[in-house]
Write a protein that holds these residues in place. Structure first.
Motif, PDB file in Angstrom:
ATOM      1  N   GLY A  98       0.837  -1.191   0.000  1.00  0.00           N
ATOM      2  CA  GLY A  98       0.000   0.000   0.000  1.00  0.00           C
ATOM      3  C   GLY A  98       0.869   1.237   0.000  1.00  0.00           C
ATOM      4  O   GLY A  98       2.041   1.195   0.403  1.00  0.00           O
ATOM      5  N   PRO A  99       0.323   2.361  -0.454  1.00  0.00           N
ATOM      6  CA  PRO A  99       1.104   3.596  -0.479  1.00  0.00           C
ATOM      7  C   PRO A  99       1.429   4.083   0.929  1.00  0.00           C
ATOM      8  O   PRO A  99       0.644   3.897   1.864  1.00  0.00           O
ATOM      9  N   VAL A 100       2.583   4.697   1.068  1.00  0.00           N
ATOM     10  CA  VAL A 100       3.019   5.186   2.373  1.00  0.00           C
ATOM     11  C   VAL A 100       2.001   6.154   2.958  1.00  0.00           C
ATOM     12  O   VAL A 100       1.685   6.108   4.165  1.00  0.00           O
ATOM     13  N   GLU A 101       1.437   7.011   2.138  1.00  0.00           N
ATOM     14  CA  GLU A 101       0.544   8.077   2.610  1.00  0.00           C
ATOM     15  C   GLU A 101      -0.645   7.547   3.392  1.00  0.00           C
ATOM     16  O   GLU A 101      -1.082   8.159   4.381  1.00  0.00           O
ATOM     17  N   THR A 102      -1.180   6.403   2.969  1.00  0.00           N
ATOM     18  CA  THR A 102      -2.396   5.880   3.595  1.00  0.00           C
ATOM     19  C   THR A 102      -2.180   4.534   4.272  1.00  0.00           C
ATOM     20  O   THR A 102      -3.146   3.875   4.663  1.00  0.00           O
ATOM     21  N   PHE A 103      -0.925   4.119   4.438  1.00  0.00           N
ATOM     22  CA  PHE A 103      -0.663   2.763   4.934  1.00  0.00           C
ATOM     23  C   PHE A 103      -1.125   2.595   6.380  1.00  0.00           C
ATOM     24  O   PHE A 103      -0.900   3.467   7.226  1.00  0.00           O
ATOM     25  N   ASP A 104      -1.760   1.468   6.650  1.00  0.00           N
ATOM     26  CA  ASP A 104      -2.261   1.166   7.988  1.00  0.00           C
ATOM     27  C   ASP A 104      -1.093   0.840   8.920  1.00  0.00           C
ATOM     28  O   ASP A 104      -0.321  -0.086   8.673  1.00  0.00           O
ATOM     29  N   LEU A 105      -0.959   1.575   9.999  1.00  0.00           N
ATOM     30  CA  LEU A 105       0.197   1.416  10.877  1.00  0.00           C
ATOM     31  C   LEU A 105       0.143   0.126  11.678  1.00  0.00           C
ATOM     32  O   LEU A 105       1.188  -0.393  12.091  1.00  0.00           O
ATOM     33  N   ASP A 106      -1.049  -0.418  11.901  1.00  0.00           N
ATOM     34  CA  ASP A 106      -1.122  -1.720  12.561  1.00  0.00           C
ATOM     35  C   ASP A 106      -0.513  -2.800  11.659  1.00  0.00           C
ATOM     36  O   ASP A 106       0.208  -3.685  12.137  1.00  0.00           O
ATOM     37  N   ALA A 107      -0.808  -2.728  10.358  1.00  0.00           N
ATOM     38  CA  ALA A 107      -0.196  -3.661   9.413  1.00  0.00           C
ATOM     39  C   ALA A 107       1.309  -3.457   9.351  1.00  0.00           C
ATOM     40  O   ALA A 107       2.087  -4.421   9.249  1.00  0.00           O
ATOM     41  N   PHE A 108       1.734  -2.206   9.410  1.00  0.00           N
ATOM     42  CA  PHE A 108       3.161  -1.884   9.427  1.00  0.00           C
ATOM     43  C   PHE A 108       3.846  -2.547  10.626  1.00  0.00           C
ATOM     44  O   PHE A 108       4.912  -3.160  10.504  1.00  0.00           O
ATOM     45  N   HIS A 148       9.403  -0.251  -6.514  1.00  0.00           N
ATOM     46  CA  HIS A 148       8.108   0.033  -7.115  1.00  0.00           C
ATOM     47  C   HIS A 148       7.144   0.629  -6.080  1.00  0.00           C
ATOM     48  O   HIS A 148       7.194   0.278  -4.896  1.00  0.00           O
ATOM     49  N   PRO A 149       6.257   1.510  -6.504  1.00  0.00           N
ATOM     50  CA  PRO A 149       5.259   2.072  -5.594  1.00  0.00           C
ATOM     51  C   PRO A 149       4.434   0.983  -4.908  1.00  0.00           C
ATOM     52  O   PRO A 149       4.230  -0.096  -5.473  1.00  0.00           O
ATOM     53  N   THR A 150       3.970   1.280  -3.729  1.00  0.00           N
ATOM     54  CA  THR A 150       3.169   0.448  -2.810  1.00  0.00           C
ATOM     55  C   THR A 150       4.018  -0.542  -2.015  1.00  0.00           C
ATOM     56  O   THR A 150       3.498  -1.207  -1.119  1.00  0.00           O
ATOM     57  N   TYR A 151       5.299  -0.648  -2.302  1.00  0.00           N
ATOM     58  CA  TYR A 151       6.168  -1.582  -1.575  1.00  0.00           C
ATOM     59  C   TYR A 151       6.943  -0.908  -0.442  1.00  0.00           C
ATOM     60  O   TYR A 151       7.780  -1.540   0.199  1.00  0.00           O
ATOM     61  N   GLY A 152       6.676   0.372  -0.183  1.00  0.00           N
ATOM     62  CA  GLY A 152       7.489   1.112   0.765  1.00  0.00           C
ATOM     63  C   GLY A 152       7.555   0.497   2.154  1.00  0.00           C
ATOM     64  O   GLY A 152       8.643   0.340   2.721  1.00  0.00           O
ATOM     65  N   ALA A 153       6.422   0.157   2.724  1.00  0.00           N
ATOM     66  CA  ALA A 153       6.411  -0.403   4.079  1.00  0.00           C
ATOM     67  C   ALA A 153       7.094  -1.759   4.116  1.00  0.00           C
ATOM     68  O   ALA A 153       7.890  -2.059   5.019  1.00  0.00           O
ATOM     69  N   TYR A 154       6.803  -2.593   3.123  1.00  0.00           N
ATOM     70  CA  TYR A 154       7.421  -3.925   3.051  1.00  0.00           C
ATOM     71  C   TYR A 154       8.929  -3.812   2.865  1.00  0.00           C
ATOM     72  O   TYR A 154       9.708  -4.485   3.555  1.00  0.00           O
ATOM     73  N   VAL A 155       9.359  -2.945   1.954  1.00  0.00           N
ATOM     74  CA  VAL A 155      10.787  -2.783   1.694  1.00  0.00           C
ATOM     75  C   VAL A 155      11.513  -2.265   2.931  1.00  0.00           C
ATOM     76  O   VAL A 155      12.669  -2.637   3.184  1.00  0.00           O
TER      77      VAL A 155
END
Length: 245
Positions: A98-108, A148-155
């Protein structure tokens, strides 16, 4: 119990897509294998029974990779069954995009607990227990380079794994233990397909010069190289991705 000449491997997440392929590959190389699982005992037992049916030796062990007490108990069980541990392959992990801007912090936080703390806990146990000539193989992702976009939290979790790996390799100077990370590209596993439509899957496969998704066996082959003959490869991140830029 394995004989003194038998090498022993513990594969965390050993009932998952890449983990299962790694278990099979190492068993084919003559390893006695411990199949670790967190939640699916039946699937882990099935993987172990496949190894036994093929003439190999395997057990299952369980525990939350982020729980140091549970993982100490898992390592204890492997040592009790086989007499020691030579290789640890840390495939356990989760991915939420998911994009960093709206990423769910619990999932993070969940990802960091499994991917970062879990890798650290397992690496810590491996550093304490691997026999001379042993190997620790962690798992990252080629998205640390592809970005790639949407991979920010995972990366962010996998970049931590890479950094940990490179430092631990140097901390184990003189131990004759190698520490490396495999960074797969897009691999056809349930984790990869989760939350992706057909168009996205096709687009990601098309980014690879070999024009296909990787298979779990492709990654397992790289792991087997690091677990066995690759004694001069240490403190490295190997990108097993078919040429993904």
């Amino acid at each position: 119990m394995a004989t003194q000449d038998t090498r022993v491997a513990l594969v965390t997440g050993g009932s998952g897509g890449i983990g299962r392929a790694v278990v099979r590959r190492l068993a084919a190389d003559g390893f006695a294998v411990a199949v670790h699982y967190a939640g699916n005992a039946d699937r882990a037992e099935q993987v172990a029974q496949e190894v036994v049916a093929s003439g190999g030796r395997a057990i299952t062990v369980t525990g939350d990779v982020a729980d140091e007490h549970a993982m100490a108990a898992a390592f204890d069980a492997v040592e009790a069954a086989f007499g020691g541990i030579d290789v640890v392959v840390n495939t356990a992990g989760i991915m939420v995009l998911g994009p960093v801007e709206t990423f769910d912090l619990d999932a993070f936080d969940r990802m960091h607990r499994t991917n970062v703390r879990g890798t650290f806990v397992v690496s810590q146990q491996a550093a304490r227990r691997l026999r001379r000539g042993g190997a620790l193989v962690n798992v990252s992702t080629s998205q640390t380079r592809a970005q790639h976009p949407t991979y920010g939290a995972y990366v962010s979790t996998k970049a931590a794994v890479e950094g940990l790996t490179l430092i631990l390799a140097r901390e184990l100077r003189g131990r004759d233990v190698t520490v490396n990370t495999v960074a797969p590209g897009p691999v056809a596993t349930p984790l990869f397909f989760e939350d992706k439509d057909e168009e996205t899957v096709a687009r990601l496969a098309g980014l690879v010069p070999l024009e296909r998704l990787g298979e779990p066996d492709d990654v397992a082959e790289t792991v087997a190289f690091l677990a066995g003959p690759a004694r001069w490869v240490n403190g490295q991140v190997l990108f097993a991705n078919g040429g993904l830029a």
